[in-house]
Design a protein around this motif. Structure first.
Motif, PDB file in Angstrom:
ATOM      1  N   LEU A   1      35.861  50.932  67.225  1.00 26.87           N
ATOM      2  CA  LEU A   1      35.024  49.717  67.937  1.00 26.87           C
ATOM      3  C   LEU A   1      35.783  48.581  67.701  1.00 26.87           C
ATOM      4  O   LEU A   1      35.985  48.088  66.699  1.00 26.87           O
ATOM      5  CB  LEU A   1      33.725  49.699  66.835  1.00 26.87           C
ATOM      6  N   HIS A   2      36.007  48.016  69.039  1.00 28.11           N
ATOM      7  CA  HIS A   2      36.855  46.822  69.054  1.00 28.11           C
ATOM      8  C   HIS A   2      36.130  45.684  68.370  1.00 28.11           C
ATOM      9  O   HIS A   2      34.839  45.646  68.853  1.00 28.11           O
ATOM     10  CB  HIS A   2      37.010  46.489  70.742  1.00 28.11           C
ATOM     11  N   VAL A   3      36.677  44.939  67.730  1.00 35.39           N
ATOM     12  CA  VAL A   3      36.019  43.722  66.917  1.00 35.39           C
ATOM     13  C   VAL A   3      36.767  42.324  67.447  1.00 35.39           C
ATOM     14  O   VAL A   3      36.005  41.243  67.751  1.00 35.39           O
ATOM     15  CB  VAL A   3      36.259  43.747  65.517  1.00 35.39           C
ATOM     16  N   ALA A   4      38.136  42.495  67.711  1.00 32.46           N
ATOM     17  CA  ALA A   4      38.768  41.238  68.017  1.00 32.46           C
ATOM     18  C   ALA A   4      40.065  41.321  68.417  1.00 32.46           C
ATOM     19  O   ALA A   4      40.660  42.501  68.144  1.00 32.46           O
ATOM     20  CB  ALA A   4      38.629  40.043  67.019  1.00 32.46           C
TER      21      ALA A   4
ATOM     22  N   ILE B   1      37.057  36.449  61.920  1.00 30.66           N
ATOM     23  CA  ILE B   1      36.072  37.304  62.532  1.00 30.66           C
ATOM     24  C   ILE B   1      35.017  37.267  61.288  1.00 30.66           C
ATOM     25  O   ILE B   1      34.982  37.113  59.832  1.00 30.66           O
ATOM     26  CB  ILE B   1      36.568  39.051  62.310  1.00 30.66           C
ATOM     27  N   ASP B   2      33.496  37.312  61.771  1.00 33.64           N
ATOM     28  CA  ASP B   2      32.407  37.313  60.774  1.00 33.64           C
ATOM     29  C   ASP B   2      32.407  38.581  60.144  1.00 33.64           C
ATOM     30  O   ASP B   2      31.630  39.761  60.755  1.00 33.64           O
ATOM     31  CB  ASP B   2      31.120  37.085  61.683  1.00 33.64           C
TER      32      ASP B   2
ATOM     33  N   VAL C   1      41.945  44.290  66.358  1.00 38.06           N
ATOM     34  CA  VAL C   1      41.043  44.592  65.086  1.00 38.06           C
ATOM     35  C   VAL C   1      39.825  45.543  65.609  1.00 38.06           C
ATOM     36  O   VAL C   1      39.309  44.975  66.427  1.00 38.06           O
ATOM     37  CB  VAL C   1      40.838  43.474  64.402  1.00 38.06           C
ATOM     38  N   ALA C   2      39.832  46.737  64.699  1.00 39.20           N
ATOM     39  CA  ALA C   2      38.560  47.484  65.165  1.00 39.20           C
ATOM     40  C   ALA C   2      37.815  48.026  63.842  1.00 39.20           C
ATOM     41  O   ALA C   2      38.645  48.008  62.871  1.00 39.20           O
ATOM     42  CB  ALA C   2      39.175  48.523  66.001  1.00 39.20           C
TER      43      ALA C   2
END
Length: 713
Positions: free
Chosen positions: A59-62, A79-80, A150-151
């Motif tokens: 899952l893509h985060v940033a 990133i939170d 980041v994932a």
């Protein structure tokens, strides 16, 4: 809608994209290393549960740029992370890079972990723990040059780990690669049409289980008790549970009419493992596994169509090739003769020939091993088999013609001389640099094939193609079962290399040579235990050994000793440095009822022993290696340099009217003129070369040496 990425085994990215689209993820698109898709979270859950090909669902985060480790740390800190894990969770970080600005992956991994932990600790005063084996949340970071992605890994453990394999038991074929093979073969459609499936080398049963689950519409993730998203803070159980309920319903409907699936393996341990995995997968009642060799496989008469699919062993070590070549040829023979009307799929990681032309092939990877995934459409004769399987104009037809010509020319001579082991081909055609020996034993006819190492000027690709063509035609051209072909690469041997094992099979064949019964081993060493080109000398020794005291120097496996013993020698003495070959010699003596005290075996360096020898022998056979060295020898032996001293030492052990037979296969060898001054020497080279070795350039020399000056005694 969220951005996701599914990783795939190399070579199967397009297949994964098609699979995801079939699962309803219409946005799936191929990218480097896998497939990207933009879907609701439920789509990612479906991929985790149902994808048979994917390794991981990320899952893509940033995404951000980082030129150094500080920029990497800052980007991750932006990133939170409280949306993904808390201080009570455990985490792990995976870092990969392609031309990454930060080359040291362990250091980059540490900096990512620090950024996450520091943020959560600053916010709460506590920090999460690291668990690299089974973390609650696995963070995946990939760096392409300066671009960092980041994932969150929703899979947890790789999706190829279905849950039916016993912990700690590995397999040469990953489950998702097996599934990809089945999809390339269009197995789901074949199963729906009533087709059967057979794996003749099933190993631990991976292909069988994956095929059964496809045919019964069983989700590959249904046995897994844990996915990466289960402890992730963004997990939505109300989306996940309906997917499980649907999968269970589909499995129940699919199991109502399963197809016939059969597995075979010659290894009883593999059969046991397969049955265990089938039981754990809930398939033990209708997938059958039996112990059988490939060459014995026959298609059941009630199965007119289906898929034969297998992952044969690859044999990454050169010494294993002698096993693989006949195995692949046996498989090809079985496909041609037993499975007309079927489809076949073979993951070929060895490059060995099956003797069939694939209808289609793909370059893929099974882990780090580059393979060809080959698909065959098997048709009966008269239905285009020759055209589709390459049986029209054979690319090795000139080799076939020469083999058959040589066999015809030798036939009467072999029968007249009562010869059972002989050379039928020795690089007669330069393009096929092979030596082919025939061994007719009590266990049938065997072929011992040695490939001469090609010079650097020969194109490696063309040489390999010719070799595959040659090996595929040799069994049929010489009326031999493919399983009885043994293949080796012959290279220059130095020192103790000549004694080193290539395998540990311990399979001995008994062949006849005149009145002698001799044991040969085609697999475990480079040489077989019987030098066929010395046959005339051995036979002469047997005919002239009556009442003689015979000495065999560098005795090897003692074929000359056996001839002398059966020829009525008063005694024999055999000297060799190798314990292995002396044990083999003793077995040959026992086989011929020559196990009396009159036959003496000595394990010692020949030159050292000769210097202390105080006996006289009527007949001495001296056939030294061209070069030899050992920790048990004083120095080393180079026959061109040392033959004068060696012959003098051996001749000093002759009786007054004794005969020394000296032979060598050293290229460019010439007797030192000094020996002609000291001895009566007769060149018997031409006589000593048998008909099956009479080719231009054959390297061989043989001399009868008589007399010995008193000064040398």
């Amino acid at each position: 809608m969220t951005e996701f990425f599914a990783t795939a085994p190399r070579g199967f990215e397009e297949l994964l994209a098609a699979e995801l689209r079939d699962l309803g993820l219409a946005s799936a698109r191929v990218q480097r290393g896998g497939v990207a898709f933009t879907e609701p979270l439920a789509g990612a859950y479906r991929a985790c549960l149902w994808s048979r090909v994917a390794n991981r669902i990320l899952l893509h985060v940033a995404r951000f740029e980082a030129q150094d480790e500080q920029a990497l740390y800052n980007g991750v800190q932006g990133i939170d992370w409280s949306a993904h894990l808390g201080v009570g969770n455990t985490l792990a970080v995976d870092f990969t890079g392609v031309r990454a600005r930060i080359a040291h992956s362990r250091f980059a991994q540490q900096r990512v972990k620090d950024a996450v932990v520091d943020q959560l600790r600053d916010a709460s005063g506590a920090r999460p723990s690291v668990d690299t084996d089974q973390p609650d949340v696995r963070i995946n970071v990939h760096m392409m040059e300066a671009t960092v992605t980041v994932a969150i890994d929703l899979s947890g453990e790789s999706l190829h780990q279905r849950g039916y394999r016993r912990e700690g038991r590995s397999a040469p074929l990953k489950e998702n690669v097996a599934a990809a093979m089945l999809l390339r073969a269009d197995w789901p459609a074949l199963a729906a049409e009533g087709g059967a499936l057979i794996d003749p080398m099933c190993g631990s049963g991976t292909l069988l289980i994956e095929a059964a689950w496809m045919a019964t519409d069983t989700a590959p993730g249904l046995l897994r008790t844990r996915f990466g998203f289960h402890r992730w803070r963004g997990h939505n159980d109300t989306l996940w549970k309906p997917l499980i309920d649907e999968a269970l319903e589909r499995q129940e409907r699919g199991a109502e009419n399963p197809p016939t699936i059969l597995g075979f393996d010659q290894d009883e341990g593999a059969v046991t493992a397969s049955r265990d995995h089938l039981r754990r997968a809930g398939l033990a009642d209708w997938v059958q596994v039996e112990c059988a060799e490939v060459g014995q496989l026959q298609r059941p008469a009630d199965l007119p169509r289906g898929l034969l699919i297998t992952n044969p062993p690859y044999g990454q070590r050169l010494a294993e090739q002698h096993e693989l070549v006949p195995l692949y040829l046996s498989l090809g023979q079985v496909l041609k003769t037993q499975f007309s009307g079927w489809r076949a799929m073979v993951l070929n990681g060895s490059g060995c020939a099956l003797g069939l032309k694939p209808e289609r092939s793909w370059q893929v990877f099974n882990g780090p091993i580059e393979c060809r995934l080959e698909r065959f459409e098997l048709q009966g004769r008269g239905e285009g088999e020759g055209e589709r399987e390459g049986e029209g104009v054979n690319p090795a037809q000139d080799l076939i013609n020469r083999l058959q010509k040589n066999q015809r020319q030798l036939k009467k001579w072999l029968a007249r001389e009562d010869i059972y082991a002989y050379r039928v081909y020795d690089a007669d055609i330069p393009e096929y640099a092979l030596a082919v020996d025939v061994y007719n034993s009590q266990d049938g006819r065997w072929l011992h094939v040695q490939e001469y190492a090609a010079p650097a000027t020969v194109d490696a690709g063309k040489a390999q193609a010719r070799l595959r063509a040659a090996l595929s035609v040799l069994p049929s051209a010489l009326d031999t079962a493919p399983s009885k072909l043994v293949y080796k690469v012959r290279q220059r041997q130095r020192g103790e290399q000549q004694y080193q094992r290539m395998a540990e099979q311990g399979q001995y064949l008994e062949v006849q040579e005149g009145p002698c019964r001799l044991l040969v081993n085609l697999t475990d060493h480079l040489d077989t235990g019987l030098f066929l080109d010395h046959r005339p000398v051995r036979q002469w020794i047997g005919e002239h050994a009556q009442n003689a005291h015979f000495l065999n120097l560098y005795a090897y496996t003692g074929a000359a000793t056996v001839h002398a013993g059966l020829g009525g020698a008063a005694s024999t003495t055999s000297v060799d440095l190798s314990k292995t070959y002396l044990a083999w010699l003793q077995r040959n003596l026992n086989l011929n009822q020559l196990n009396s005290p009159a036959h003496n075996l000595i394990q010692e360096d020949v030159m050292g022993w000769l210097q202390r020898c105080d006996r006289r022998y009527d007949l001495i056979f001296l056939d030294p290696p061209s070069f030899s060295s050992s920790k048990r020898m004083a120095g080393n032996l180079d026959i061109r340099r040392d033959h004068v001293a060696l012959i003098q030492a051996a001749a000093a052990c002759l009786s007054e009217d004794g005969l020394l037979i000296f032979s060598t296969n050293r290229k460019g060898f010439k007797l030192d003129p000094l020996l002609h001054e000291q001895f009566s020497i007769e060149d018997r080279t031409a006589w000593s070369i048998p008909k099956d070795f009479q080719r231009p350039g054959w390297v061989h020399g043989c001399w009868f040496i008589r007399g010995c000056p008193r000064s040398l005694r």
